[in-house]
Structure formats: structure tokens, C-alpha cells
Design an enzyme around this catalytic site. Structure first.
Site, PDB file in Angstrom:
ATOM      1  N   CYS A  11      -1.383   9.003   2.900  1.00 50.82           N
ATOM      2  CA  CYS A  11      -1.808   7.660   2.548  1.00 50.82           C
ATOM      3  C   CYS A  11      -2.619   7.695   1.242  1.00 50.82           C
ATOM      4  O   CYS A  11      -2.235   8.359   0.281  1.00 50.82           O
ATOM      5  CB  CYS A  11      -2.592   7.094   3.732  1.00 50.82           C
ATOM      6  SG  CYS A  11      -2.850   5.318   3.758  1.00 50.82           S
ATOM      7  N   THR A  12      -3.765   7.015   1.200  1.00 49.72           N
ATOM      8  CA  THR A  12      -4.568   6.947  -0.026  1.00 49.72           C
ATOM      9  C   THR A  12      -5.381   8.211  -0.266  1.00 49.72           C
ATOM     10  O   THR A  12      -6.134   8.272  -1.239  1.00 49.72           O
ATOM     11  CB  THR A  12      -5.492   5.728  -0.005  1.00 49.72           C
ATOM     12  OG1 THR A  12      -6.257   5.727   1.205  1.00 49.72           O
ATOM     13  CG2 THR A  12      -4.686   4.434  -0.105  1.00 49.72           C
TER      14      THR A  12
END
Length: 213
Positions: A114-115
Site C-alpha cells: 500500500c502506501t
């Protein structure tokens, strides 16, 4: 039995739960011989690493005790940086960036979910590579890191020793690919079956990108 590989997963306040718990589950339930699941350990040792010893509070409020800290971390073979709202802060945290950079120079495999890719990007570890992140952050990632080719089509992007994945549950796919790389496809498939999770036959995103809001 292969030599055990130590997987370090960084955790921090406002980390997304499944971003780190999904891969943690994959690595901890892997067995070279699935018929001896109760007798033999996983070929992966997993440790949770935080900046400090205090409990961290995840997105959603789960409280988690890290196993070790940046300064006390034992040698790692694999480093995983998860995402979550906390990455907005951690991507500018010198302690995090210094730790990730130091580990990136030593580990065999560097990964993000993800981030978590934004942390790797701000550490300069994705320059010249293809990478991906949560669908909501794809455009932002490209704006922040013009030297990175942001891939919106793949669930997991593998570039040499660096693997990045799309959002949240995609970290499970990424971890299964790491298991395949170390232990072979049969072991990775058996791990997915044990978890009752579909083995990633393809790295193409399973969930189409939503229309821009």
C-alpha cells in the site's frame, strides 16, 4: 529444511492492520512440509519493529507491542514497510528513513504494501524502478516521485530485489510471491491453501480501479 529467513515488518502509529497482519500470517504459517505443520517451524522468523518500545496504535485502534526497535533490530533478510494513514507522517520521519535506507543496503528482499511505497520513495529507493501502491494514491505517488514509473495495472510489481504491492489485502499476494521466490511455488500454493486464500495466478490487479472522484 532451508535456513530460516528473518522478516522484519515495520509498524508505526496509524499503520493499516491488514497491511502488516496479512503478510505476517503468510510468513508465519508457511511450512516446507505442510504435513508436519505442528512439528516444524516456518522457514521465516517474523519480527515487528518500531521506532520505540511503546505500544503502537493501528488504524482502527488495535494496540500492538513491537518485538524490537530500530536501534536494537537484529540482522534481517527481508524488510517489509506497510502502509496506512501513518505513512503521511512516517515518510518524513528521519528515524524511519534512516532505518529503511540502512536495511535496504543489507537485506535480500525489500518490500512494501500500500502506501508503504511512499516511505520507500521518499528514501530514494524506488528511483528508476516501476512500483505501485493503493489505487487512491497512484497519482499522488507519481507526482511526488517523477523518477518512479507508477504502475496502475499490477497488484504486485517486482523489480529485482524490490517488491511493491497495491493496497491492503494485496500484501498477502506480495508475501506469497516472496514465499515462492524463497521456497518454491508448491510451498507458496500450500500456504495459500492453508489460509483458504486464492493463490495469485497473475499479478494483474483483481479489483478494477475505481472512477476518479
Amino acid at each position: 529444511m532451508m535456513n530460516r529467513k528473518r522478516v522484519g515488518i515495520v509498524i508505526f502509529d496509524d499503520v493499516e492492520v491488514l497491511d502488516y497482519c496479512g503478510p505476517y500470517e503468510v510468513f508465519s504459517v508457511t511450512r516446507i512440509n505442510s504435513e508436519k505443520r505442528r512439528e516444524e517451524p516456518s522457514p521465516f522468523e517474523v519480527v515487528l519493529i518500531a521506532e520505540h518500545e511503546q505500544p503502537i496504535v493501528t488504524t482502527g485502534g488495535m494496540r500492538v507491542l513491537p518485538d524490537t526497535t530500530y536501534t536494537l533490530c537484529p540482522p534481517l533478510d527481508i524488510l517489509l514497510v506497510p502502509g496506512g494513514w501513518g505513512t503521511r507522517r512516517e515518510m518524513h520521519n528521519p528515524a524511519m528513513l534512516n532505518f529503511v535506507n540502512a536495511q535496504a543496503a543489507q537485506v535480500e528482499t525489500l518490500t512494501s504494501v500500500c502506501t508503504g511505497a511512499l516511505v520507500l520513495g521518499n528514501a530514494g529507493l524506488l528511483d528508476g524502478l516501476r512500483a505501485t501502491t493503493h489505487w487512491r494514491s497512484l497519482d499522488w505517488m507519481q507526482e511526488l516521485f517523477p523518477n518512479v514509473t507508477v504502475d496502475s495495472t499490477l497488484q504486485v510489481v517486482e523489480q529485482g530485489y524490490v517488491l511493491t504491492s497495491a493496497g491492503i489485502s494485496a500484501g498477502i499476494d506480495m508475501a506469497l510471491i516472496v514465499v515462492k521466490n524463497y521456497c518454491g511455488e508448491d510451498v507458496a500454493r500450500a500456504t495459500a491453501r492453508h489460509m483458504e486464500y486464492p493463490y495469485p495466478e497473475s499479478t494483474v490487479r483483481r479489483v478494477p480501479l475505481a472512477a476518479k472522484e
